[in-house]
Write a protein that holds these residues in place. Structure first.
Motif, PDB file in Angstrom:
ATOM      1  N   GLU A   1      -2.633   0.745  -4.148  1.00 34.32           N
ATOM      2  CA  GLU A   1      -2.007  -0.645  -3.857  1.00 34.32           C
ATOM      3  C   GLU A   1      -1.546  -0.988  -5.050  1.00 34.32           C
TER       4      GLU A   1
ATOM      5  N   LYS B   1       0.938  -1.034  -0.110  1.00 36.34           N
ATOM      6  CA  LYS B   1      -0.036   0.155   0.063  1.00 36.34           C
ATOM      7  C   LYS B   1       0.777   1.184   0.110  1.00 36.34           C
TER       8      LYS B   1
ATOM      9  N   TYR C   1       3.608   0.364   2.935  1.00 35.36           N
ATOM     10  CA  TYR C   1       3.658  -0.886   3.867  1.00 35.36           C
ATOM     11  C   TYR C   1       3.060  -2.136   3.125  1.00 35.36           C
ATOM     12  N   ALA C   2       3.755  -3.166   3.528  1.00 38.09           N
ATOM     13  CA  ALA C   2       3.243  -4.515   2.966  1.00 38.09           C
ATOM     14  C   ALA C   2       2.078  -5.109   4.027  1.00 38.09           C
ATOM     15  N   VAL C   3       1.310  -5.665   3.174  1.00 43.53           N
ATOM     16  CA  VAL C   3       0.113  -6.542   3.913  1.00 43.53           C
ATOM     17  C   VAL C   3      -0.059  -7.792   3.251  1.00 43.53           C
TER      18      VAL C   3
END
Length: 100
Positions: free
Chosen positions: A63, A3, A98-100
Motif C-alpha cells: 500500500e 494498493k 487500484y485506488a481506495v
C-alpha cells in the motif's frame, strides 16, 4: 491510497536453482525494498504454502500513500536492481494497482 498487488509463477528451474530456492531469494530481494521511499504504508511478501490454495508462487501486497509514492518505488534503483533476477526466474506475472 494506492494498493499494489503483484503475483508471480516461477520456473521449475532457473538461475541455477529450483523453484523453492528462487522463491525464497525473491522474497528476500523484495523485502529489501520495503522502506526505500517515503509513502510505503504496507509491504508484505508471501510464498505459496503447502496445504493452502495457491496458483502463484510469490505474492507482493503493498500500500502506498499516493500514486507518486508508488512511482518513486517503481523507479528506485534498488527496485530496478532486482528486476533482472525476477525476470529470469518468473514464468508468469499478474499485477493490479487500484485506488481506495
Amino acid at each position: 491510497m494506492i494498493k499494489h498487488i503483484v503475483m508471480w509463477q516461477l520456473k521449475d528451474f532457473a538461475e541455477g536453482a529450483d523453484r523453492a530456492t528462487n522463491a525464497a531469494l525473491m522474497r528476500e530481494k523484495l523485502l529489501s525494498c520495503a522502506n526505500i521511499v517515503p509513502g510505503i504504508l504496507s509491504f508484505e511478501v508471501a510464498l505459496a504454502q503447502p496445504g493452502l490454495e495457491a496458483t502463484y508462487d510469490v505474492v507482493l501486497y503493498s500500500e502506498f500513500s499516493s500514486k507518486q509514492a508508488l512511482e518513486a518505488y517503481a523507479d528506485h534503483p534498488l527496485h530496478q536492481a532486482i528486476k533482472p533476477f525476477i525476470g529470469a526466474v518468473r514464468d508468469a506475472r499478474q499485477c493490479m494497482d487500484y485506488a481506495v
